[in-house]
Scaffold this motif. Structure first.
Motif, short mmCIF file in Angstrom:
data_model
loop_
_atom_site.label_atom_id
_atom_site.label_comp_id
_atom_site.label_asym_id
_atom_site.label_seq_id
_atom_site.Cartn_x
_atom_site.Cartn_y
_atom_site.Cartn_z
N CYS A 170 1.00 -0.97 0.16
CA CYS A 170 0.37 0.03 -0.09
C CYS A 170 0.43 1.09 0.09
O CYS A 170 1.59 1.43 1.02
CB CYS A 170 -0.98 0.18 1.52
SG CYS A 170 -2.05 -1.03 1.13
N THR A 171 1.05 1.73 -1.06
CA THR A 171 1.59 3.26 -0.71
C THR A 171 0.57 4.35 -0.72
O THR A 171 0.94 5.39 0.21
CB THR A 171 1.89 3.68 -2.50
OG1 THR A 171 1.88 3.41 -3.49
CG2 THR A 171 3.65 2.41 -2.72
N ASN A 172 -0.71 4.41 -1.06
CA ASN A 172 -2.06 5.28 -1.10
C ASN A 172 -2.90 4.52 -0.15
O ASN A 172 -3.31 3.46 -0.84
CB ASN A 172 -2.40 5.68 -2.90
CG ASN A 172 -1.14 6.29 -3.41
OD1 ASN A 172 -0.32 7.16 -2.37
ND2 ASN A 172 -1.70 6.59 -4.69
N VAL A 173 -3.27 5.22 0.40
CA VAL A 173 -4.37 4.87 1.63
C VAL A 173 -5.91 5.84 1.22
O VAL A 173 -5.93 6.97 2.06
CB VAL A 173 -3.67 4.76 3.30
CG1 VAL A 173 -5.05 4.05 4.39
CG2 VAL A 173 -2.30 4.05 3.31
N SER A 174 -6.74 4.63 0.90
CA SER A 174 -7.73 5.39 0.72
C SER A 174 -8.35 5.65 1.87
O SER A 174 -8.28 5.30 2.83
CB SER A 174 -9.09 4.48 0.30
OG SER A 174 -10.69 4.50 -0.03
N LYS A 175 -9.39 6.93 2.39
CA LYS A 175 -9.83 7.49 3.32
C LYS A 175 -11.32 7.17 3.61
O LYS A 175 -12.60 7.39 4.02
CB LYS A 175 -10.12 9.03 3.68
CG LYS A 175 -8.19 9.07 3.60
CD LYS A 175 -8.14 9.03 4.93
CE LYS A 175 -5.95 9.76 5.14
NZ LYS A 175 -5.50 8.71 6.31
N LYS A 176 -11.82 6.86 2.19
CA LYS A 176 -13.22 6.46 1.80
C LYS A 176 -13.88 4.76 1.33
O LYS A 176 -13.18 4.00 0.73
CB LYS A 176 -14.07 7.57 0.77
CG LYS A 176 -14.02 8.54 1.32
CD LYS A 176 -14.37 9.92 0.28
CE LYS A 176 -14.80 10.94 1.04
NZ LYS A 176 -15.55 12.01 -0.52
#
Length: 101
Positions: A32-38
């Motif tokens: 995981c490089t980008n983590v979703s907030k939704k």
């Protein structure tokens, strides 16, 4: 002249055994490089949890959605993820939670 070439080849081969390799740090190798907030909990099919390892220092939460081929990384602080892991919500029983080791 004839014995110089084999002597050079032997010297090169013997010196190659004395050379030691060093480990090259490659940095953080997390999935995981980008983590979703939704997160749309209704479209979620499964949640995979990967623990800390020698290659990644973070616990990773990866969600697979029903109509999406690429899984997404989600934050463990989302209320949807906490509700799913808590197991108190009966509407979320259809979502598979996989703990990897």
């Amino acid at each position: 002249m004839d014995c110089k070439i084999p002597a050079i080849i032997c010297a090169v081969l013997l010196s190659a055994t004395l050379i030691q390799g060093a480990a090259v740090p490659r940095g953080n190798r997390c999935m995981c490089t980008n983590v979703s907030k939704k997160l749309n909990i209704k479209a979620m099919e499964k949640l995979e949890i990967y623990p800390r390892s020698s290659t990644c220092e973070n616990v990773e939460y990866i969600a697979t959605l029903k109509k999406r081929t690429v899984p997404i990384c989600v934050s463990p602080n989302l209320k949807e993820v906490k509700a799913l892991l808590g197991g108190k919500n009966r509407q979320l029983k259809h979502i598979e939670v996989i703990y990897h080791q």
